[in-house]
Design a protein around this motif. Structure first.
Motif, short mmCIF file in Angstrom:
data_model
loop_
_atom_site.label_atom_id
_atom_site.label_comp_id
_atom_site.label_asym_id
_atom_site.label_seq_id
_atom_site.Cartn_x
_atom_site.Cartn_y
_atom_site.Cartn_z
N GLN A 250 0.80 -1.03 0.04
CA GLN A 250 -0.23 0.08 0.02
C GLN A 250 0.98 1.14 0.00
O GLN A 250 2.04 1.15 0.27
N ASN A 251 0.54 2.33 -0.58
CA ASN A 251 1.00 3.65 -0.51
C ASN A 251 0.82 4.33 0.85
O ASN A 251 -0.41 4.29 1.23
N PRO A 252 1.83 5.19 1.36
CA PRO A 252 3.33 5.01 1.26
C PRO A 252 3.84 3.55 1.51
O PRO A 252 3.07 2.96 2.42
N ILE A 253 5.03 3.44 1.26
CA ILE A 253 5.26 1.93 1.48
C ILE A 253 6.67 1.93 2.75
O ILE A 253 6.56 0.91 3.18
N ILE A 254 6.62 3.24 3.03
CA ILE A 254 7.71 3.34 4.23
C ILE A 254 6.97 4.00 5.31
O ILE A 254 6.43 5.27 5.14
N ARG A 255 6.55 3.39 6.38
CA ARG A 255 5.42 3.86 7.23
C ARG A 255 5.64 4.09 8.64
O ARG A 255 4.90 4.54 9.43
N ASP A 256 7.12 4.22 8.84
CA ASP A 256 7.46 4.59 10.06
C ASP A 256 8.46 5.79 10.32
O ASP A 256 8.81 6.48 11.48
N GLN A 257 8.68 6.45 9.11
CA GLN A 257 9.47 7.81 8.93
C GLN A 257 9.21 8.38 7.69
O GLN A 257 8.62 7.86 6.82
N PHE A 258 9.54 9.78 7.60
CA PHE A 258 9.52 10.32 6.27
C PHE A 258 10.64 10.05 5.48
O PHE A 258 11.64 9.76 5.76
N SER A 259 10.28 9.96 4.20
CA SER A 259 11.21 9.54 3.11
C SER A 259 10.94 10.21 1.72
O SER A 259 9.46 10.39 1.52
N ALA A 260 11.85 10.37 0.99
CA ALA A 260 11.40 11.29 -0.26
C ALA A 260 12.58 10.74 -1.22
O ALA A 260 13.64 10.17 -0.92
N THR B 89 -1.90 6.19 -6.87
CA THR B 89 -2.93 5.44 -6.14
C THR B 89 -2.77 5.43 -4.72
O THR B 89 -1.48 5.49 -4.29
N LYS B 90 -3.77 5.23 -3.72
CA LYS B 90 -3.34 5.10 -2.44
C LYS B 90 -3.33 3.43 -2.46
O LYS B 90 -2.18 2.78 -1.67
N ARG B 91 -3.85 2.47 -3.23
CA ARG B 91 -3.61 0.93 -3.04
C ARG B 91 -2.10 0.48 -3.33
O ARG B 91 -1.88 -0.30 -2.78
N GLY B 92 -1.48 1.28 -4.51
CA GLY B 92 -0.23 1.02 -4.45
C GLY B 92 0.03 -0.20 -5.42
O GLY B 92 -1.05 -0.48 -6.20
N VAL B 93 0.63 -1.25 -5.11
CA VAL B 93 1.13 -2.52 -6.17
C VAL B 93 0.89 -3.70 -5.41
O VAL B 93 0.94 -3.75 -4.01
N GLY B 94 0.79 -4.83 -6.17
CA GLY B 94 0.94 -6.17 -5.55
C GLY B 94 -0.22 -6.73 -5.09
O GLY B 94 -1.47 -6.32 -5.43
N VAL B 95 -0.10 -7.96 -4.39
CA VAL B 95 -1.39 -8.81 -4.05
C VAL B 95 -1.19 -8.67 -2.60
O VAL B 95 0.12 -8.96 -1.83
N THR B 96 -2.32 -8.67 -1.90
CA THR B 96 -2.62 -8.63 -0.57
C THR B 96 -3.02 -9.87 0.18
O THR B 96 -4.31 -10.29 -0.59
N PRO B 97 -2.65 -10.64 1.21
CA PRO B 97 -3.16 -11.83 1.66
C PRO B 97 -4.42 -11.47 2.50
O PRO B 97 -4.37 -10.58 3.07
N ASP C 72 -8.62 2.02 3.87
CA ASP C 72 -8.24 3.35 3.59
C ASP C 72 -7.33 3.57 2.46
O ASP C 72 -7.28 4.59 1.66
N ARG C 73 -6.65 2.72 2.09
CA ARG C 73 -5.58 2.37 1.09
C ARG C 73 -6.46 1.76 -0.20
O ARG C 73 -5.93 1.05 -0.91
N TYR C 74 -7.44 2.54 -0.63
CA TYR C 74 -8.39 1.88 -1.33
C TYR C 74 -8.03 1.93 -3.03
O TYR C 74 -7.21 2.65 -3.45
N SER C 75 -8.74 1.17 -3.56
CA SER C 75 -8.79 1.11 -5.12
C SER C 75 -9.91 1.84 -5.66
O SER C 75 -9.68 2.29 -7.00
N ALA C 76 -11.03 1.64 -5.19
CA ALA C 76 -12.22 2.44 -5.51
C ALA C 76 -12.89 3.17 -4.38
O ALA C 76 -12.99 2.36 -3.28
#
Length: 450
Positions: free
Chosen positions: A23-33, A314-322, A330-334
């Motif tokens: 899901q986006n963002p991919i780094i979720r415990d600090q700011f990254s750019a 997108t908020k959903r980002g990439v890949g498959v979620t188990p 909230d990281r929705y695709s629609a």
């Protein structure tokens, strides 16, 4: 029903074990750019810059970028990322002004078993023109994770920021960087010295700031990609050519300006397991201050003529979620046009993530590409709350698709975890929809299947 849809562009790389929580963002415990992504040793490594809130009593420019060091992150599935810690710090590079907090967009590349990390920073000694300004340095390691040993001096003959390195098919390495214009120079075999003087690349937009170049080759064509302020904020653009040094022809836009006002957007592009990806940044965790940013990923596709299809973030980002993972709706695709909203769980700690509110009957949210196994066909676990009690329907594959469960959300001021039996789900990849079944507002943090 009127819909506002944010669909993923395509089903992305599927991992056999389906462990992706992408899901986006991919780094979720600090700011990254400023993410530079590279495929190394069968993994994806991301070398971003590191935004932090400005420390007090440091005499720093107010409301500006504050960037003291660099981390490196790795992943095999683009969902679970490992932080390998700090690899270069402003306090441990001899030529860097350790009070400047100016370690901006970096790059890293492998050559002959060595890993060369390129980074800009303010110098601690004035140059021939009397200005300290920005230099670009190199740190070298035996592994992408480090440890990295910085060279004693910055690269001689370079005054700029945002380094990027391309090693062409004939083995020649090129350094690109920005400072008003975008420059290119050949590197020596040792990867730490220039072989030619930098030259400004021609035929690029003259109006508006250009920075953050990232160059790659595909099917014999060279792509010079860069952020450019065409209007008010940066958008990602690109030019194409037949040589690493150009000439380049301006071709198109990769990603439009941010609709929510993040002034910068730096990026990189990679191909991984036969799929191209765009890495970029946005201020998701800091919507009121766009100097604290976060790395995101979305898929990228090419047209038959080699031009790039525009990427919609997108908020959903990439890949498959188990299905067994905590699915952050909230990281929705629609999402429905009316009655569905997203807000932070805790505005004083944005890294606690977001929640979804379904305010009225028929409001819905969807999360796509969820992998169900036989063991996920028993119950749905929901962390949710409803001040007056509420009810939602869990549907599969369409907003009016089969109902898996009717979930009663208990009356509560706080979110609570509850379990509800679900109807049988055919194993495989499905999209899930959560639909409000009455007009009592419901807040949902996450759902999972067991």
């Amino acid at each position: 029903m009127n819909f506002k849809k944010y669909f993923i562009l395509a089903l992305l790389y599927v991992v056999p074990a389906f462990t992706v929580l992408a899901q986006n963002p991919i780094i979720r415990d600090q700011f990254s750019a400023d993410p530079t992504a590279r495929v190394m040793n069968g993994k994806v490594y991301v070398f971003p810059s590191h935004d932090i809130p400005a420390p007090p009593n440091k005499n720093l420019r107010e409301n500006w970028f504050c960037m003291p060091d660099y981390h490196v992150f790795s992943s095999e599935d683009l969902g679970e990322w490992t932080d390998h810690g700090v690899i270069v710090s402003q306090n441990k590079v001899a030529w860097v002004d350790s009070t400047s907090y100016s370690m901006w967009a970096p790059d890293c590349i492998e050559r002959n078993g060595k890993y060369y990390f390129y980074f800009p920073a303010n110098k601690n000694v004035a140059g021939p023109n009397g200005r300290k300004g920005f230099g670009i340095g190199v740190a070298v390691a035996d592994k992408p994770e480090g440890p990295y040993v910085p060279e004693e001096n910055a690269i001689e003959g370079v005054f700029g920021i945002d380094p990027n390195v391309l090693i062409d098919k004939d083995g020649q390495a090129y350094l690109y960087y920005s400072m008003g214009n975008i420059y290119v120079a050949k590197l020596k075999e040792n990867m730490t010295e220039l072989a030619t003087k930098p030259v400004a690349i021609a035929n690029l937009p003259e109006k508006g700031m250009k920075e953050g170049p990232f160059v790659f080759e595909r099917n014999g064509k060279y792509y010079l990609t860069f952020p450019h302020v065409e209007n008010d904020t940066e958008r990602l653009e690109y030019a194409m050519g037949d040589s690493p040094e150009g000439p380049f022809t301006m071709t198109g836009v990769i990603m439009d300006e941010s609709e929510t006002g993040c002034w910068t957007n730096h990026h990189s592009l990679i191909e991984y397991n036969d799929q191209w990806y765009l890495f970029y940044h946005h201020n998701d965790y800091s919507p009121q201050f766009d100097k604290n940013r976060s790395v995101c990923i979305d898929s990228l596709f090419f047209n038959a003529d080699g031009t790039i299809q525009k990427v919609i973030p997108t908020k959903r980002g990439v890949g498959v979620t188990p299905a067994s993972g905590k699915i952050q709706l909230d990281r929705y695709s629609a999402i429905s046009e009316n009655g569905a909203t997203i807000a932070f769980n805790d505005t004083t700690n944005t890294f606690a993530g977001w929640k979804t509110t379904l305010a009225n009957k028929g409001a819905w949210i969807s999360y796509n590409t969820v992998n169900f196994e036989k063991k996920n066909s028993g119950k749905v676990v929901v962390n949710a709350g409803a001040l007056n009690g509420g009810k939602v329907e869990l549907r599969i594959d369409a907003v009016d698709g089969p109902v898996l469960a009717e979930i009663d959300v208990p009356e509560s001021k706080e979110m609570t975890v509850s379990k509800t039996k679900i109807n049988k789900v055919e194993p495989g990849i499905h999209n899930i929809f959560v639909v409000a079944a009455n007009d009592n507002p419901v807040e949902i943090d996450w759902i999972s299947f067991e």
